[in-house]
Design a protein around this motif. Structure first.
Motif, PDB file in Angstrom:
ATOM      1  N   LEU A  47       8.345   2.669   8.353  1.00 26.64           N
ATOM      2  CA  LEU A  47       7.742   2.050   7.042  1.00 26.64           C
ATOM      3  C   LEU A  47       6.350   2.902   6.547  1.00 26.64           C
ATOM      4  O   LEU A  47       5.624   2.908   7.520  1.00 26.64           O
ATOM      5  CB  LEU A  47       7.550   0.454   7.247  1.00 26.64           C
ATOM      6  N   ASN A  48       6.519   3.175   5.563  1.00 24.35           N
ATOM      7  CA  ASN A  48       5.323   4.035   4.978  1.00 24.35           C
ATOM      8  C   ASN A  48       4.078   3.070   4.696  1.00 24.35           C
ATOM      9  O   ASN A  48       4.220   1.985   4.062  1.00 24.35           O
ATOM     10  CB  ASN A  48       5.678   4.550   3.465  1.00 24.35           C
ATOM     11  N   PRO A  49       2.988   3.335   5.766  1.00 25.61           N
ATOM     12  CA  PRO A  49       1.985   2.453   5.551  1.00 25.61           C
ATOM     13  C   PRO A  49       1.155   2.107   4.404  1.00 25.61           C
ATOM     14  O   PRO A  49       0.518   1.144   4.072  1.00 25.61           O
ATOM     15  CB  PRO A  49       1.136   3.106   6.725  1.00 25.61           C
ATOM     16  N   ASN A  50       1.454   3.223   3.277  1.00 23.36           N
ATOM     17  CA  ASN A  50       0.822   2.944   2.195  1.00 23.36           C
ATOM     18  C   ASN A  50       1.718   2.165   0.753  1.00 23.36           C
ATOM     19  O   ASN A  50       1.375   2.412  -0.192  1.00 23.36           O
ATOM     20  CB  ASN A  50       0.257   4.306   1.712  1.00 23.36           C
ATOM     21  N   HIS A  51       2.764   1.841   1.227  1.00 20.92           N
ATOM     22  CA  HIS A  51       3.895   1.165   0.329  1.00 20.92           C
ATOM     23  C   HIS A  51       3.645  -0.410   0.768  1.00 20.92           C
ATOM     24  O   HIS A  51       3.660  -0.735   1.913  1.00 20.92           O
ATOM     25  CB  HIS A  51       5.083   1.767   0.441  1.00 20.92           C
ATOM     26  N   GLU A  60       7.441  -4.114  -1.376  1.00 22.61           N
ATOM     27  CA  GLU A  60       8.443  -4.291  -2.549  1.00 22.61           C
ATOM     28  C   GLU A  60       8.552  -2.698  -2.813  1.00 22.61           C
ATOM     29  O   GLU A  60       9.931  -2.447  -3.066  1.00 22.61           O
ATOM     30  CB  GLU A  60       7.681  -4.801  -3.853  1.00 22.61           C
ATOM     31  N   GLN A  61       7.604  -2.001  -2.632  1.00 24.02           N
ATOM     32  CA  GLN A  61       7.950  -0.325  -2.955  1.00 24.02           C
ATOM     33  C   GLN A  61       9.050   0.061  -1.793  1.00 24.02           C
ATOM     34  O   GLN A  61       9.907   1.088  -2.137  1.00 24.02           O
ATOM     35  CB  GLN A  61       6.658   0.388  -2.764  1.00 24.02           C
ATOM     36  N   GLN A 102      12.948   1.793  -2.783  1.00 20.72           N
ATOM     37  CA  GLN A 102      13.408   2.968  -2.828  1.00 20.72           C
ATOM     38  C   GLN A 102      14.820   3.331  -2.773  1.00 20.72           C
ATOM     39  O   GLN A 102      15.348   4.125  -3.529  1.00 20.72           O
ATOM     40  CB  GLN A 102      12.905   3.754  -1.498  1.00 20.72           C
ATOM     41  N   MET A 157       6.944  -9.601  -0.884  1.00 22.29           N
ATOM     42  CA  MET A 157       6.887  -8.395  -1.466  1.00 22.29           C
ATOM     43  C   MET A 157       5.784  -7.471  -1.887  1.00 22.29           C
ATOM     44  O   MET A 157       5.591  -6.492  -1.761  1.00 22.29           O
ATOM     45  CB  MET A 157       7.576  -8.801  -3.083  1.00 22.29           C
ATOM     46  N   TYR A 208       1.621  -5.364   2.719  1.00 23.55           N
ATOM     47  CA  TYR A 208       1.855  -3.953   3.211  1.00 23.55           C
ATOM     48  C   TYR A 208       2.277  -4.004   4.889  1.00 23.55           C
ATOM     49  O   TYR A 208       1.875  -5.130   5.363  1.00 23.55           O
ATOM     50  CB  TYR A 208       0.176  -3.277   3.318  1.00 23.55           C
TER      51      TYR A 208
END
Lengths: 675, 297
Positions: free
Chosen positions: A452-456, A459-460, A464, A495, A498
């Motif tokens: 999982l992208n740590p900066n998303h 919800e983001q 995708q 949502m 992070y």
């Protein structure tokens, strides 16, 4: 035997939070280690088990400090000693065996020199005596050819051998107490069983006391005389190993034992709701209150003390432990799962798939020569039916993840075809696949921290695939995200979070939701539960099964854990060195006759039961490369019959149970051998 | 309406985050000093035309090389111009040129580095060798060539400086990309079939942004020094525009008896560089990047 060598009294260890509050991660822990006894400390990540173990050798991690209590080693408080005094005790009186021996050994020094160093430091032997001692120690930890072993470097040894060297080093100072911090966690199943066997032998042989820290009740069950169960920084249950494992009278231990998938049970394990509370979040009441199904109002306000139960010789921290005494006979239960019907059509076919990591040499390319005759993965033929869960099992290096990657299109195949729906060939190049095929096959990874992208925000992350495949936006996108979260049993409020704000299990749920967002036909699961705690693992397995039953998804499930595979899969394929050994319905693969490698694997599985000992039928050699010809398992096979195994690839034989075995030994003969 | 609310919420979170970072930066003395210096210089650059006591280009033979006094706080230079006026005005061009220069350097260096890190293979090899080749050219010679061919206007200086200081950022951005590229969330995006642009924008940039921004802040201070060097050599801004590099260059011959005309611009220049450096370091620490562990490029 009853002499106490170390006792921990009312120990609390904590740290100062940023807001200046004192937060304890170990609360009022008291326990005794007797001479010659092996104590297993078990708990999930964050339970404080490692902190306790390290404190027992007078070591406190940076940032932490003792709040109260003491650690008495032979009636001296380790926590009050100067570093000079501790030097005399560590290694000589208390030795430690680290989790990852590969990292604990100095890479540029020979094994013999490193053991010699320990001997020089902790004994008064002269050079010739030390040399003798070194080979004696290497012999004791059962390393092959101990004479030459001393002149080898750590990287020349396998993981299991490195761990053995670490044990030899720890034994060099003849310690009274050995501290083992998850010593087998990174090892393969068969190696793990061998190392545990060695530890058990050493405990008996030298009379050393051991503290064995692990999250794995299976491993703990094999070595421990007494077990300490930790939860949220407290001891919740403590007693003789057999009593703890067979009649746990604390609801947490009970739940934990039930959530371990077992080889003897076909269904899914029971899961425990919720997750362990964070340090500092418990103000009053029992720390297990939120997850306990025995909890009453009294538990919310009052925290139970550790109570000694005389007839069981056990300490327990629960008000309602009496209710559990009767429940214990149903530890061996599981949730039955729906198996799929065998009439279903095939959605994915792997035909003669070979994968090679070797790069083709420039000259070979010019001469149009095939360079790698012996690829990492070779001749894989698997047909996957719609709606089934097929598991690929094997130790590290068996090629199971490699196969998964090539199905996903991340690795190009060397030979063979991957056919999807109605025998349409899927390109092995990701860029050549059409978007709908990409959508239909989704991946879930082992470690949700990395996937999982740590900066998303959640919800983001979930938007995708929804944006990519379905072009959703605005209101509709949000509705879909909420639906997905609901599917994986997470609330709408997740949502805006992070990944770092989620627990391991919650993160993996988000990863599962992301895979399902694409409405896939096939989901490839790469060791999806091995980074999770046991109780969380059970919940994720149940979730995956539920989603499959609801949506009819097909799973290709890769794992090294045979018990987990047993719980989730309909069909199992066993791989060794990138070649298939056995494939069949899961209930039959777990029954004899089976391929000798399957037999070895099954024998090495550790059950959380002191009465079931692993059967070690093969050496734990690590092979770097598959053999050029003949059977892939020839190097380690306990049932090897002769030259034919080295020269000819064994034929497939179908057993009466429906499992196909690739072995030269006749299947009936195999059955009678394995009885 | 509801989705609007969410984006607003996110926006507010970002502002809050920025404020949080500023607060962390200011919580350490070095960060606070750095921030104060930079802020002081920026404000000075904005208001100096309104507070300057004299005309910066007014030459007067009567006031040549006067020592500091109540009328001329920092004295006067060899042409009789007020050094105080010229010093407070002298940072304006430097700050503007280097600020926009750094932005350009960040943009092209960062994007190219990320792209190379992502695609790898032959494209990466070729681009990186070209960058290496440029790194081997002494930048000041190349700058002199450009300036003598195209003139010394800001339209030339900004992109030229931006180009030369972006080369190093390419390498930092590429290295930072390599750190995240092996992570499973990138593999996952690839397996889903996202385009390279989408992967760069959604998955990589949020994760390498911090490292690149810190690098950009450091480059800013270097560029400031570089720009002043150019002025010092007479290739930066043209006289009579007040500029620190130019002032130092003009006054250095008279240093032995009129030290004041050279000290003021030196203090101006070095304090700004130190300020930016301290700020960049505090910025890195606040973002959780330890610059000391990253290899210097």
């Amino acid at each position: 035997m009853n002499e106490i060598i170390e006792s921990v009294k009312n120990l609390s260890i904590g740290f100062n939070s940023q807001k200046g509050k004192q937060i304890s991660i170990l609360r009022n822990v008291s326990t005794n280690i007797k001479k010659g006894e092996t104590v297993g400390i078990v708990g999930e990540s964050g339970s404080g088990k490692s902190t306790l173990a390290l404190a027992m050798m007078g070591y406190i991690k940076q940032g932490l400090f003792p709040l109260k209590g003491e650690c008495l080693f032979k009636s001296e408080d380790l926590l009050k000693m100067s570093s000079r005094q501790l030097e005399k005790i560590r290694g000589r009186k208390i030795a430690m065996i680290p989790q990852n021996a590969g990292q604990a050994l100095t890479p540029n020094l020979k094994i013999g020199y490193q053991i010699d160093e320990a001997l020089r430091l902790h004994t008064d032997l002269n050079k010739t005596e030390r040399d003798k001692k070194i080979s004696e120690l290497l012999n004791k930890v059962r390393l092959p050819s101990p004479e030459t072993m001393a002149f080898r470097y750590p990287h020349e040894l396998s993981g299991g051998q490195q761990q053995r060297v670490a044990v030899a080093m720890a034994l060099a100072g003849k310690p009274d107490l050995l501290l083992l911090d998850e010593p087998t966690t990174g090892l393969d199943v068969t190696t793990q069983a061998h190392v545990l066997e060695l530890l058990r032998f050493i405990a008996k042989d030298t009379g050393t006391s051991m503290i064995y820290v692990s999250h794995d009740l299976g491993a703990i069950a094999q070595v421990s005389d007494r077990i300490v169960v930790m939860y949220a920084g407290e001891i919740v249950l403590e007693g003789p190993a057999r009593k703890i494992l067979k009649e746990p009278i604390h609801p947490y231990t009970y739940g934990l034992l039930k959530s371990i998938p077992k080889l003897s049970l076909a269904g899914l394990p029971d899961s425990m709701p919720g997750s362990q509370p964070q340090p500092g979040s418990i103000n009053e009441g029992c720390s297990f209150y939120d997850r306990c199904n025995l909890a009453i109002d009294h538990c919310k306000k009052n925290s139970p003390d550790l109570e000694h139960i005389k007839e069981l010789d056990t300490n327990v921290r629960c008000f309602n432990h009496k209710e559990l005494i009767n429940q214990n006979n149903n530890l061996q239960t599981s949730i039955t799962k729906k198996t799929n019907n065998s009439e279903a059509i095939e959605v994915l076919k792997l035909k003669d798939v070979s994968i090679s990591y070797a790069k083709q040499k420039f000259f070979d390319q010019l001469l149009n020569k095939i360079s790698d005759q012996n690829p990492t993965v070779k001749d894989i033929n698997i047909d996957i039916k719609k709606g089934e869960t097929i598991a690929l099992v094997g130790e590290s290096g068996s090629g199971k993840s490699t196969i998964l990657k090539s199905i996903a299109g991340l690795l190009k195949t060397k030979d063979g075809q991957i056919k999807f729906e109605n025998d349409r060939i899927l390109s092995s190049d990701l860029k050549m696949r059409n978007p709908n095929d990409l959508r239909a096959i989704q991946l879930i990874f082992q470690n949700p921290d990395e996937s999982l992208n740590p900066n998303h925000t959640v919800e983001q992350i979930l938007s995708q695939p929804l944006k990519l495949y379905f072009n959703l936006s605005g209101e509709e996108l949000k509705k879909n995200i909420i639906d997905l979260l609901k599917k994986v049993r997470l609330g709408e409020f997740y949502m805006s979070r992070y990944p770092r704000q989620l627990s391991g299990g919650e993160k993996q749920r988000v990863a599962v939701a992301r895979a399902f967002a694409a409405k896939p036909d096939i989901i490839l699961c790469d060791e999806v539960t091995s980074a999770l705690d046991v109780s969380v693992q059970a919940a994720v397995l149940n979730l995956l099964q539920q989603l499959k039953e609801d949506l009819g998804t097909t799973y290709v499930f890769v794992s090294h854990d045979l018990a987990v595979v047993r719980a989730i899969s309909d069909r199992v394929a066993v791989l060794y060195q990138g070649r298939l050994c056995e494939i069949g319905p899961s209930q039959n693969v777990y029954k004899f006759p089976s391929h000798p490698y399957t037999e070895v694997l099954l024998g090495a599985v550790l059950e959380p039961d002191p009465d079931i000992k692993p059967k070690l039928v093969a050496e734990d050699i690590v092979e770097e490369k598959p053999p050029e010809k003949g059977c892939s398992f020839q190097g380690r096979c306990p049932r090897k019959i002769g030259d034919i195994c080295n020269s000819e690839v064994p034929p497939w034989q179908i057993g009466e149970n429906g499992n196909a075995i690739r072995c030269h030994i006749n299947i009936e003969e195999l059955a009678s051998l394995q009885q | 309406m509801e989705s609007n609310l969410i984006t607003e919420d996110k926006h507010k979170n970002k502002l809050e985050k920025a404020f949080e970072i500023l607060k962390t930066m200011a919580s350490k003395p070095s960060g606070l000093i750095g921030l104060t210096i930079v802020l002081f210089h920026v404000i000075l650059a904005l208001i100096s035309p309104y507070i300057a006591p004299y005309d910066y280009k007014a030459i007067s033979p009567n006031t040549m090389l006067l020592a500091p006094s109540a009328e001329h706080w920092f004295g006067t230079d060899s042409l009789g111009r007020d050094v105080f006026t010229r010093t407070i005005l002298g940072g304006r061009t430097a700050l503007t040129v280097t600020f926009f220069g750094s932005l350009i350097a960040l943009l092209w260096g960062g994007l190219l580095g990320i792209f190379c890190g992502l695609v790898g293979g032959k494209i990466d090899d070729v681009v990186m060798r070209v960058v290496d080749a440029f790194l081997s050219i002494p930048w000041i010679l190349a700058m002199l060539l450009i300036v003598s061919l195209l003139g010394t206007s800001t339209e030339v200086l900004i992109p030229a400086l931006g180009f030369f200081y972006g080369k190093g950022i390419v390498r930092v951005a590429r290295a930072a990309t390599h750190d995240v590229i092996a992570k499973d969330f990138i593999v996952s995006a690839r397996a889903r079939g996202h385009s390279n642009m989408s992967i760069i924008w959604n998955e990589i940039i949020p994760n390498v942004r911090d490292a690149i921004l810190v690098e950009g802040a450091m480059r800013w201070s270097w560029m400031l020094l570089g720009f002043s060097s150019l002025s010092f050599l007479g290739f930066g801004v043209s006289p009579p525009t007040p500029d620190w590099g130019l002032m130092i260059s003009n006054a250095r011959g008279l240093m032995s008896f009129a030290y004041w005309s050279v000290i003021a611009p030196i203090v101006g220049l070095s304090s700004l560089i130190i300020g930016i450096n301290l700020t960049a370091d505090a910025f890195a620490k606040a973002l959780g990047i330890d610059r000391s562990t990253k290899a210097p490029v």
